[in-house]
Design a protein around this motif. Structure first.
Motif, PDB file in Angstrom:
ATOM      1  N   UNK A  79       0.806  -1.212   0.000  1.00  0.00           N
ATOM      2  CA  UNK A  79       0.000   0.000   0.000  1.00  0.00           C
ATOM      3  C   UNK A  79       0.840   1.264   0.000  1.00  0.00           C
ATOM      4  N   UNK A  80       0.534   2.150   0.928  1.00  0.00           N
ATOM      5  CA  UNK A  80       1.152   3.473   0.965  1.00  0.00           C
ATOM      6  C   UNK A  80       2.616   3.414   1.374  1.00  0.00           C
ATOM      7  N   UNK A  81       3.428   4.235   0.716  1.00  0.00           N
ATOM      8  CA  UNK A  81       4.831   4.424   1.077  1.00  0.00           C
ATOM      9  C   UNK A  81       4.947   5.746   1.826  1.00  0.00           C
ATOM     10  N   UNK A 155       6.419   1.277   4.963  1.00  0.00           N
ATOM     11  CA  UNK A 155       5.677   0.695   3.848  1.00  0.00           C
ATOM     12  C   UNK A 155       4.526  -0.122   4.416  1.00  0.00           C
ATOM     13  N   UNK A 156       3.324   0.092   3.893  1.00  0.00           N
ATOM     14  CA  UNK A 156       2.148  -0.670   4.326  1.00  0.00           C
ATOM     15  C   UNK A 156       2.019  -1.935   3.480  1.00  0.00           C
ATOM     16  N   UNK A 157       1.844  -3.070   4.134  1.00  0.00           N
ATOM     17  CA  UNK A 157       1.583  -4.328   3.445  1.00  0.00           C
ATOM     18  C   UNK A 157       0.193  -4.818   3.863  1.00  0.00           C
ATOM     19  N   UNK A 158      -0.699  -4.994   2.890  1.00  0.00           N
ATOM     20  CA  UNK A 158      -2.050  -5.475   3.151  1.00  0.00           C
ATOM     21  C   UNK A 158      -2.094  -6.972   2.863  1.00  0.00           C
ATOM     22  N   UNK A 192      -1.301  -4.560   7.553  1.00  0.00           N
ATOM     23  CA  UNK A 192      -2.714  -4.194   7.636  1.00  0.00           C
ATOM     24  C   UNK A 192      -3.539  -5.348   7.097  1.00  0.00           C
ATOM     25  N   UNK A 193      -4.556  -5.744   7.838  1.00  0.00           N
ATOM     26  CA  UNK A 193      -5.371  -6.887   7.416  1.00  0.00           C
ATOM     27  C   UNK A 193      -6.288  -6.502   6.258  1.00  0.00           C
ATOM     28  N   UNK A 203      -0.023  -4.493 -11.654  1.00  0.00           N
ATOM     29  CA  UNK A 203      -0.316  -3.302 -12.436  1.00  0.00           C
ATOM     30  C   UNK A 203       0.688  -2.220 -12.156  1.00  0.00           C
ATOM     31  N   UNK A 204       0.369  -0.996 -12.554  1.00  0.00           N
ATOM     32  CA  UNK A 204       1.388   0.040 -12.545  1.00  0.00           C
ATOM     33  C   UNK A 204       1.690   0.636 -11.184  1.00  0.00           C
ATOM     34  N   UNK A 205       1.011   0.218 -10.139  1.00  0.00           N
ATOM     35  CA  UNK A 205       1.416   0.685  -8.814  1.00  0.00           C
ATOM     36  C   UNK A 205       1.899  -0.466  -7.944  1.00  0.00           C
ATOM     37  N   UNK A 206       2.213  -1.598  -8.548  1.00  0.00           N
ATOM     38  CA  UNK A 206       2.754  -2.719  -7.815  1.00  0.00           C
ATOM     39  C   UNK A 206       4.127  -2.333  -7.248  1.00  0.00           C
ATOM     40  N   UNK A 207       4.410  -2.734  -6.008  1.00  0.00           N
ATOM     41  CA  UNK A 207       5.675  -2.386  -5.364  1.00  0.00           C
ATOM     42  C   UNK A 207       6.543  -3.611  -5.141  1.00  0.00           C
ATOM     43  N   UNK A 208       7.844  -3.364  -5.090  1.00  0.00           N
ATOM     44  CA  UNK A 208       8.821  -4.367  -4.709  1.00  0.00           C
ATOM     45  C   UNK A 208       9.708  -3.724  -3.666  1.00  0.00           C
ATOM     46  N   UNK A 209       9.844  -4.352  -2.494  1.00  0.00           N
ATOM     47  CA  UNK A 209      10.652  -3.797  -1.411  1.00  0.00           C
ATOM     48  C   UNK A 209      12.002  -4.496  -1.383  1.00  0.00           C
TER      49      UNK A 209
END
Length: 211
Positions: A79-81, A155-158, A192-193, A203-209
């Motif tokens: 999610x949000x950075x 970094x938020x992970x859902x 975050x659950x 898609x175009x907002x996929x993140x990689x940490x």
């Protein structure tokens, strides 16, 4: 096992190199540290933004895929950075975003500003609790050093399996509860659950940490 000291960089996908470059260098004031290519697909540009030196922990990077579609954020997804800004600079950033007609929401209690980039990536600008926290300032920027972005802090992970994710982070990455990556910093992974069984779609907002 070597200690995880913090975020190295975070990568995402963008549809437009021009829009991405304008937003992160001109509006957000980051430096284009380098432009390279995807190591497994040399036709795909890879943009790196950060502080003046490209210090680990300041780097946001983007792979450019002009034909990529919108991601579907269901389960799981990043999610949000959160990006740290200097203490006392919220007013400056609100005025700057207004000037560029960037929509945002303000959280006074958290001393933060929430917005999205041109591809829909959620960003949170949050004031540092340490007035002296700084990285390598970007010389020649129209943004004064006392207002420049400092670092990636959260970094938020859902996910629908929060407990299993916690165990993975503890057992395999040796992160502590509440997952502070470095006890002397503000860096954190926030779990975050999610409340759906539908799968996320790339898609175009996929993140990689990268840690």
């Amino acid at each position: 096992m070597p200690e995880v000291k913090g975020f190295h960089h975070i990568s995402a996908f963008t549809k437009s190199m021009e829009d991405n470059l304008y937003f992160y260098t001109h509006i957000m004031g980051l430096r284009l540290v380098k432009q390279t290519v995807h190591q497994e697909n040399f036709q795909t540009p890879h943009l790196f933004y950060g502080d003046y030196r490209g210090t680990p922990g300041t780097l946001l990077t983007f792979f450019v895929y002009p034909n990529i579609g919108q991601s579907y954020k269901n389960d799981p997804y990043f999610g949000t950075v959160t990006l740290t800004i200097p203490k006392g600079s919220m007013k400056y950033w609100k005025n700057r975003l207004k000037h560029y007609t960037i929509k945002f929401e303000t959280d006074i209690e958290q001393s933060s500003i929430n917005l999205v980039d041109p591809d829909g990536l959620g960003l949170r600008l949050q004031e540092s609790i340490d007035r002296n926290l700084s990285t390598a300032p970007i010389s020649g920027s129209e943004i004064n050093e006392k207002h420049q972005l400092i670092q990636i802090s959260k970094v938020d992970i859902h996910t629908s399996i929060v407990d299993k994710e916690k165990q993975f982070l503890k057992n395999w990455l040796a992160l502590s509860d509440p997952f502070m990556l470095n006890p002397t910093s503000e860096e954190q992974i926030n779990l975050i659950e999610s409340h759906t069984d539908d799968r996320s779609r790339l898609g175009r907002v996929q993140l990689i940490i990268l840690l």
